[in-house]
Scaffold this motif. Structure first.
Motif, PDB file in Angstrom:
ATOM      1  N   ASP A 129       0.850  -1.200   0.000  1.00 38.72           N
ATOM      2  CA  ASP A 129       0.000   0.000   0.000  1.00 38.72           C
ATOM      3  C   ASP A 129       0.878   1.239   0.000  1.00 38.72           C
ATOM      4  OD1 ASP A 129      -2.895  -0.901   0.377  1.00 38.72           O
ATOM      5  OD2 ASP A 129      -1.876  -2.025   1.948  1.00 38.72           O
ATOM      6  N   THR A 164      -6.827  -5.309  -0.959  1.00 32.49           N
ATOM      7  CA  THR A 164      -7.536  -6.415  -0.327  1.00 32.49           C
ATOM      8  C   THR A 164      -7.400  -7.644  -1.200  1.00 32.49           C
ATOM      9  OG1 THR A 164      -9.624  -5.815  -1.424  1.00 32.49           O
ATOM     10  CG2 THR A 164      -9.225  -4.889   0.758  1.00 32.49           C
ATOM     11  N   ASP A 188      -4.818   0.772   9.476  1.00 34.46           N
ATOM     12  CA  ASP A 188      -5.009  -0.614   9.061  1.00 34.46           C
ATOM     13  C   ASP A 188      -3.744  -1.376   9.427  1.00 34.46           C
ATOM     14  OD1 ASP A 188      -6.080  -2.887   7.886  1.00 34.46           O
ATOM     15  OD2 ASP A 188      -5.322  -2.380   5.890  1.00 34.46           O
ATOM     16  N   ASN A 235     -11.750   0.538   3.462  1.00 37.53           N
ATOM     17  CA  ASN A 235     -12.065   0.992   2.105  1.00 37.53           C
ATOM     18  C   ASN A 235     -13.509   1.469   2.007  1.00 37.53           C
ATOM     19  OD1 ASN A 235      -9.532   0.588   0.996  1.00 37.53           O
ATOM     20  ND2 ASN A 235      -9.977  -1.467   0.245  1.00 37.53           N
ATOM     21  N   LYS A 265     -10.247  -6.355   7.676  1.00 37.02           N
ATOM     22  CA  LYS A 265      -9.892  -5.029   8.186  1.00 37.02           C
ATOM     23  C   LYS A 265      -9.776  -4.004   7.047  1.00 37.02           C
ATOM     24  CE  LYS A 265      -6.262  -6.898  10.176  1.00 37.02           C
ATOM     25  NZ  LYS A 265      -6.572  -8.306   9.943  1.00 37.02           N
ATOM     26  N   SER A 266      -9.020  -4.345   6.005  1.00 40.93           N
ATOM     27  CA  SER A 266      -8.812  -3.398   4.898  1.00 40.93           C
ATOM     28  C   SER A 266     -10.112  -3.140   4.140  1.00 40.93           C
ATOM     29  CB  SER A 266      -7.747  -3.935   3.944  1.00 40.93           C
ATOM     30  OG  SER A 266      -6.509  -4.099   4.611  1.00 40.93           O
ATOM     31  N   THR A 267     -10.942  -4.177   3.985  1.00 38.07           N
ATOM     32  CA  THR A 267     -12.225  -4.016   3.293  1.00 38.07           C
ATOM     33  C   THR A 267     -13.114  -3.014   4.033  1.00 38.07           C
ATOM     34  OG1 THR A 267     -12.090  -6.296   2.485  1.00 38.07           O
ATOM     35  CG2 THR A 267     -14.253  -5.246   2.427  1.00 38.07           C
ATOM     36  N   LEU A 310      -6.920   0.767   0.154  1.00 37.31           N
ATOM     37  CA  LEU A 310      -6.058  -0.289   0.675  1.00 37.31           C
ATOM     38  C   LEU A 310      -6.243  -1.559  -0.131  1.00 37.31           C
ATOM     39  CD1 LEU A 310      -6.806   0.355   4.449  1.00 37.31           C
ATOM     40  CD2 LEU A 310      -4.770   1.060   3.208  1.00 37.31           C
ATOM     41  N   THR A 330      -2.079  -7.298   3.841  1.00 40.42           N
ATOM     42  CA  THR A 330      -1.571  -6.086   4.491  1.00 40.42           C
ATOM     43  C   THR A 330      -0.300  -6.399   5.248  1.00 40.42           C
ATOM     44  OG1 THR A 330      -3.811  -5.211   4.735  1.00 40.42           O
ATOM     45  CG2 THR A 330      -2.114  -4.248   6.136  1.00 40.42           C
TER      46      THR A 330
END
Length: 456
Positions: free
Chosen positions: A39, A212, A238, A202, A197-199, A210, A219
């Motif tokens: 990222d 996914t 994140d 976003n 977490k990243s979803t 981020l 990540t």
């Protein structure tokens, strides 16, 4: 917004090392293995009297459309679009490669000022590669060593042409309550790998900020993003998924986990994300215990709730499970969400705001001691070794988290079970659900201890 540079180049030329050097902290993960950064990461850089924003990016690389590599390059392209100028980094010890030449064309097409940095130029081995870089047509190379801090003066000269110097501000002052109320709340999102977490982040941002992937461990760095919800700012981190220590074998995963733990310590509120279909597993409980020991406000988010079959009483069941498995943070808010579908997001954000307020709560000494007298009257402390324990009074020393000092006799003899009783009673009386509560014991000084006995 301050002047922004994006650091670009092929993998493993030292972009993240330069990023860490300029921000003055080891924020970005660094390893000899190519492709560590995925990222984009932003930071506030300082180069002598110059202040500017800098963006670390994934190494420019090609991959099939829709692949993780291709989406990493999309993140880099976004960083280039956001930047005012570029640091194009090459490895001077290796010299020019076909990838460097291809991506130099890519940098030229961005139509922005480009500073060519020949990194790893320490010693005689970097001289030849730096000379080769003239062939890129990006101007004179600036020979630096991001790892050893060499060439920073030459870099300053080049950057100062684009960035005006910033005057030092001498009016530093302690943050007031009013300033704290307007400052973004620092929130870390943690959990086991592939918890979503990243979803979730976003969806909060409304963009694919981020990376996914269905594959666990996508990540690596702890990436900070800024969002606003109902007029309140949040700085959300994140983090990499946290597995059991016995399962962590690769050096890179160890670095990612250490970065995630730093994010927890830096945060004010920590959201523990669990998979709805595999919730309250042993690692979830370990992470929650870590958050409590670090003294951070806890919010539990049960993700992928859209995959659960609807049944009556499910939410109440979550509350019972949380209080059963996590008695040390009894009452911590628990919210069912779907990061993919956006369900429960408003409830989660509201829980974060409320937990932050509780974490900052102060109780007046008068109210505290009225409760204290009643708590002792209802359940007196036990006698230990035939001697009565005397509890004198209690006062709050600080918030963030709520911390108290209890003055007493024989502090080492007070059982932990009695302290738990006091903490639970305090949570209920002063509405402190979920937040860590600290009680420190202090023996009251004996005014006669220094006097000698009179001779007979």
């Amino acid at each position: 917004m301050s002047f922004t540079f994006a650091i670009i180049g092929r993998p493993n030329v030292g972009k993240s090392t330069l990023f860490n050097r300029l921000v003055g902290q080891k924020l970005a993960l660094v390893d000899d293995m190519p492709g560590v950064t995925r990222d984009r990461r932003e930071g506030e850089a300082k180069l002598f009297d110059l202040n500017f924003t800098i963006i670390d990016t994934a190494g420019l690389d090609e991959g099939p459309k829709g692949s993780l590599t291709a989406r990493m390059q999309e993140q880099t392209e976004t960083a280039i679009a956001l930047a005012d100028a570029l640091f194009f980094v090459i490895d001077a010890r290796i010299g020019l490669t076909p990838a460097d030449r291809a991506f130099a064309d890519f940098a030229r097409r961005a139509d922005k000022p480009v500073l060519l940095l020949a990194n790893k130029s320490e010693g005689k081995h970097g001289e030849l590669g730096a000379m080769e870089s003239y062939a890129l047509g990006l101007g004179d190379p600036i020979q630096i060593s991001a790892e050893h801090g060499e060439g920073m003066g030459e870099l300053y000269d080049a950057v100062s042409v684009l960035v005006p110097p910033t005057e030092d501000e001498d009016d530093e002052h302690e943050e007031t309550d009013e300033e704290r109320a307007t400052r973004p709340i620092r929130v870390a999102i943690v959990g086991r790998p592939n918890a979503g977490k990243s979803t979730l982040i976003n969806h909060l941002l409304g963009e694919e900020r981020l990376l996914t992937s269905p594959e666990a461990g996508t990540t690596r760095d702890s990436i900070a993003v800024e969002i606003e919800w109902k007029g309140r700012g949040f700085r959300i981190f994140d983090t990499a998924g946290l597995r059991r220590r016995s399962r962590i074998e690769e050096k890179l995963e160890k670095l990612s986990v250490a970065d995630a733990l730093r994010a927890v310590r830096f945060a004010e509120v920590v959201v523990l994300m669990m998979d709805a279909q595999n919730r309250f597993e042993e690692q979830d409980l370990r992470i929650a215990d870590l958050i409590e020991r670090e003294g951070r406000a806890l919010v539990i988010a049960v993700n992928k709730w859209d995959l659960m079959e609807a049944q009556p009483g499910q939410i109440a069941g979550l509350r019972r499970d949380a209080d059963h498995w996590l008695p040390q943070v009894a009452g911590a808010p628990i919210v069912a969400v779907s990061g993919l579908m956006g369900e429960g997001i408003d409830r989660l954000m509201q829980a974060i705001v409320e937990s932050y307020a509780i974490w900052n709560k102060r109780v007046s000494t008068a109210a505290l001691n009225r409760w204290f007298e009643e708590a002792i009257a209802n359940n007196p402390p036990p006698a230990v070794s035939g001697r009565r324990l005397k509890l004198n009074y209690i006062t709050q020393t600080k918030a963030r988290p709520p911390s108290f000092v209890l003055f007493c006799s024989r502090a080492d003899a007070i059982p932990q079970s009695y302290l738990r009783y006091l903490v639970n009673s305090m949570r209920e009386t002063f509405e402190l659900p979920g937040t860590p509560v600290r009680i420190t014991l202090r023996e009251k000084a004996n005014p006669f201890a220094h006097k000698r006995k009179r001779p007979n």
